[in-house]
Design a protein around this motif. Structure first.
Motif, PDB file in Angstrom:
ATOM      1  N   GLY A 153    -102.740   9.437  25.201  1.00 22.75           N
ATOM      2  CA  GLY A 153    -101.814   8.565  25.917  1.00 22.75           C
ATOM      3  C   GLY A 153    -101.845   8.734  27.420  1.00 22.75           C
ATOM      4  N   ASN A 154    -102.529   9.763  27.910  1.00 21.63           N
ATOM      5  CA  ASN A 154    -102.624   9.981  29.355  1.00 21.63           C
ATOM      6  C   ASN A 154    -103.395   8.833  30.012  1.00 21.63           C
ATOM      7  OD1 ASN A 154    -104.548  11.378  31.661  1.00 21.63           O
ATOM      8  ND2 ASN A 154    -102.414  12.025  31.764  1.00 21.63           N
ATOM      9  N   SER A 155    -102.929   8.379  31.159  1.00 12.20           N
ATOM     10  CA  SER A 155    -103.523   7.213  31.819  1.00 12.20           C
ATOM     11  C   SER A 155    -104.989   7.436  32.199  1.00 12.20           C
ATOM     12  CB  SER A 155    -102.710   6.847  33.072  1.00 12.20           C
ATOM     13  OG  SER A 155    -102.643   7.945  33.969  1.00 12.20           O
ATOM     14  N   GLN A 156    -105.333   8.645  32.626  1.00 18.26           N
ATOM     15  CA  GLN A 156    -106.717   8.937  33.001  1.00 18.26           C
ATOM     16  C   GLN A 156    -107.631   8.936  31.775  1.00 18.26           C
ATOM     17  OE1 GLN A 156    -106.202  12.681  35.084  1.00 18.26           O
ATOM     18  NE2 GLN A 156    -106.222  11.645  37.075  1.00 18.26           N
ATOM     19  N   VAL A 157    -107.109   9.429  30.653  1.00 21.53           N
ATOM     20  CA  VAL A 157    -107.877   9.404  29.402  1.00 21.53           C
ATOM     21  C   VAL A 157    -108.060   7.964  28.935  1.00 21.53           C
ATOM     22  CG1 VAL A 157    -107.865  10.083  26.972  1.00 21.53           C
ATOM     23  CG2 VAL A 157    -107.129  11.706  28.726  1.00 21.53           C
ATOM     24  N   LYS A 158    -107.009   7.154  29.085  1.00 17.70           N
ATOM     25  CA  LYS A 158    -107.099   5.743  28.702  1.00 17.70           C
ATOM     26  C   LYS A 158    -108.156   5.012  29.527  1.00 17.70           C
ATOM     27  CE  LYS A 158    -102.529   4.734  26.785  1.00 17.70           C
ATOM     28  NZ  LYS A 158    -101.297   3.925  26.934  1.00 17.70           N
ATOM     29  N   ASP A 159    -108.267   5.379  30.795  1.00 21.87           N
ATOM     30  CA  ASP A 159    -109.275   4.745  31.652  1.00 21.87           C
ATOM     31  C   ASP A 159    -110.684   5.010  31.144  1.00 21.87           C
ATOM     32  OD1 ASP A 159    -107.314   3.735  33.299  1.00 21.87           O
ATOM     33  OD2 ASP A 159    -107.452   5.361  34.774  1.00 21.87           O
ATOM     34  N   LEU A 160    -110.866   6.143  30.484  1.00 23.04           N
ATOM     35  CA  LEU A 160    -112.169   6.475  29.892  1.00 23.04           C
ATOM     36  C   LEU A 160    -112.347   5.863  28.507  1.00 23.04           C
ATOM     37  CD1 LEU A 160    -112.329  10.282  30.838  1.00 23.04           C
ATOM     38  CD2 LEU A 160    -113.569   8.383  31.927  1.00 23.04           C
ATOM     39  N   ASN A 161    -111.274   5.201  28.017  1.00 22.66           N
ATOM     40  CA  ASN A 161    -111.281   4.558  26.700  1.00 22.66           C
ATOM     41  C   ASN A 161    -111.573   5.535  25.564  1.00 22.66           C
ATOM     42  OD1 ASN A 161    -110.936   2.058  25.244  1.00 22.66           O
ATOM     43  ND2 ASN A 161    -113.104   2.208  24.726  1.00 22.66           N
ATOM     44  N   LEU A 162    -111.037   6.742  25.670  1.00 20.79           N
ATOM     45  CA  LEU A 162    -111.162   7.730  24.596  1.00 20.79           C
ATOM     46  C   LEU A 162    -109.981   7.559  23.645  1.00 20.79           C
ATOM     47  CD1 LEU A 162    -112.224  10.851  26.700  1.00 20.79           C
ATOM     48  CD2 LEU A 162    -113.678   9.386  25.285  1.00 20.79           C
ATOM     49  N   GLU A 163    -110.283   7.229  22.407  1.00 18.48           N
ATOM     50  CA  GLU A 163    -109.231   6.935  21.436  1.00 18.48           C
ATOM     51  C   GLU A 163    -108.674   8.212  20.814  1.00 18.48           C
ATOM     52  OE1 GLU A 163    -110.134   3.727  18.761  1.00 18.48           O
ATOM     53  OE2 GLU A 163    -111.633   2.917  20.127  1.00 18.48           O
ATOM     54  N   ALA A 164    -107.481   8.069  20.227  1.00 17.62           N
ATOM     55  CA  ALA A 164    -106.778   9.232  19.678  1.00 17.62           C
ATOM     56  C   ALA A 164    -107.572   9.908  18.562  1.00 17.62           C
ATOM     57  CB  ALA A 164    -105.399   8.817  19.169  1.00 17.62           C
TER      58      ALA A 164
END
Length: 417
Positions: free
Chosen positions: A101-112
């Motif tokens: 859920g971290n915004s920087q992780v989302k930018d990398l499109n890494l799913e849960a």
């Protein structure tokens, strides 16, 4: 004299539980969606770890545990170990959701799912887990419930939105890429289970297609986790570099959108990549991707029939083919649950009602998948995923993905140029 309790087959239990969840959402209550999105430590404590959100996470835990316990009881599985193990798996899964859920992780499109799998692998390989704990894990059970619920998001009207051109592209891409991926795997002597998962993942819709295929053929979860890892890892460079390549080639937004939507394997990466190009590219890429997603149910059905028919009944009688009754017995019933859910939400429910419940059902569906990959990680050793035999599937996947990118570019240019 006590009556013998009826024990149900797992697939029928899963279909039943999937529709119980759907009916509860439609007729009783929608499960509130917890917040997992955050930017910094302040945001983390004020939103995700806030008392109200922790209450929603606890409520989701009780809801999910209740569904799981009912399913275990119907299949006559020991409840005590499940009751002890599930809270641990749940907490690890929540940790994965928070990281994703971290915004920087989302930018990398890494799913849960990649984080839940990684956390499970780290713990499973660093510590020796007790047998009662590993026996209580039910990755396949979680995956199949998630797949039944996935049907509620696959709406047939999305095909109409794409129009004739989007449908033609989706059909040609899925059929041609699936066949080429299958052929490559056979040439490289990849085993049958891995072949089916790779072909479906590359040609249809990545993670969901790989999971659906694994369920349809009762595939090895360790092989599934390997294919999922390939899908998620390759989606990142494709998401970043394909928009720049499209700009270098001078492609229009329509052609670029059709190319991105038809070749990138995860919906999240498609949306992120389309956004880098422009509004038109985003719209076209999303619609084309939805068209391929809609084909998932039909593909899973076809793969199920093919797999059950070609498998031998008895290894000592290799020429004997299954009868129709054996095909029905082996056929994974969750595929029917998926298709029924899709038909229900496509043709029989009011759009206003669908909009009311879709976010809640999507959240539940995603959570079952993430739970499943936590379990897969806990059960898997690194040596089972990364070994000398894993290079052949890697080469097959990369070659098939290259063909996917090229054929989709040609089709996008011919149809949308």
């Amino acid at each position: 004299m006590s009556k013998k309790r009826i024990i149900l087959q797992e697939d029928w239990v899963i279909v039943s539980l999937g529709f119980i969840i759907i009916c509860l959402s439609i007729f009783a209550f929608t499960l509130p969606v917890p917040i997992f999105s955050w930017k910094d430590s302040k945001d983390l404590f004020e939103k995700v770890l806030a008392a109200q959100n922790l209450l929603l996470i606890t409520f989701q835990f009780l809801y999910t545990l209740s569904i799981f316990m009912v399913g275990a009881w119907l299949m006559n599985k020991p409840l005590k170990n499940i009751f002890l193990a599930f809270p641990i798996v749940y907490l690890l899964t929540i940790l994965a959701m928070i990281i994703a859920g971290n915004s920087q992780v989302k930018d990398l499109n890494l799913e849960a799912v990649i984080f839940s799998l990684s956390i499970g692998l780290l713990i499973g390989n660093a510590a020796k887990l007790p047998k009662w704990f590993t026996h209580a894990l039910s990755a396949e059970f979680f995956v199949k419930i998630g797949l039944v619920l996935l049907g509620t998001t696959v709406i047939f009207s999305d095909i109409l939105k794409a129009g004739a051109l989007g449908l033609v592209q989706a059909l040609v891409v899925v059929l041609s890429v699936w066949y080429v991926a299958y052929w490559l795997c056979k040439k490289l002597k990849v085993d049958d289970e891995m072949t089916m998962m790779i072909a479906s993942a590359v040609s249809i819709c990545g993670v969901s297609a790989a999971i659906a295929t694994a369920g349809a053929i009762k595939g090895n979860t360790k092989k599934l986790s390997y294919v999922i890892s390939l899908v998620l890892i390759t989606a990142i460079p494709m998401m970043i570099f394909m928009p720049y390549l499209a700009n270098y080639l001078g492609l229009s937004q329509e052609v670029t959108g059709a190319w991105l939507g038809g070749s990138i394997d995860t919906t999240g990466a498609v949306v992120a990549s389309g956004s880098l190009v422009g509004e038109t590219a985003l719209k076209v890429s999303t619609i084309v991707k939805f068209s391929q997603n809609v084909l998932l149910g039909l593909a899973a059905f076809a793969i199920s029939v093919y797999w059950t028919y070609t498998k031998k009944i008895d290894e000592s009688r290799k020429t004997l083919k299954p009868t129709w009754s054996v095909i029905w017995e082996r056929f994974p019933k969750f595929v029917l649950g998926f298709m029924l859910a899709s038909l229900l939400f496509s043709f029989f429910l009011n759009p206003i009602l669908i909009n009311k419940v879709k976010d809640s059902l999507k959240n539940i569906q995603t959570f079952w998948f993430v739970l499943a990959f936590t379990c897969i990680g806990l059960e898997t050793k690194f040596a089972d995923i990364f070994n000398s035999e894993s290079t052949k599937p890697l080469y097959a996947f990369l070659l098939a993905q290259t063909f996917n990118i090229l054929i989709t570019l040609v089709l996008a240019y011919l149809l949308f140029g």
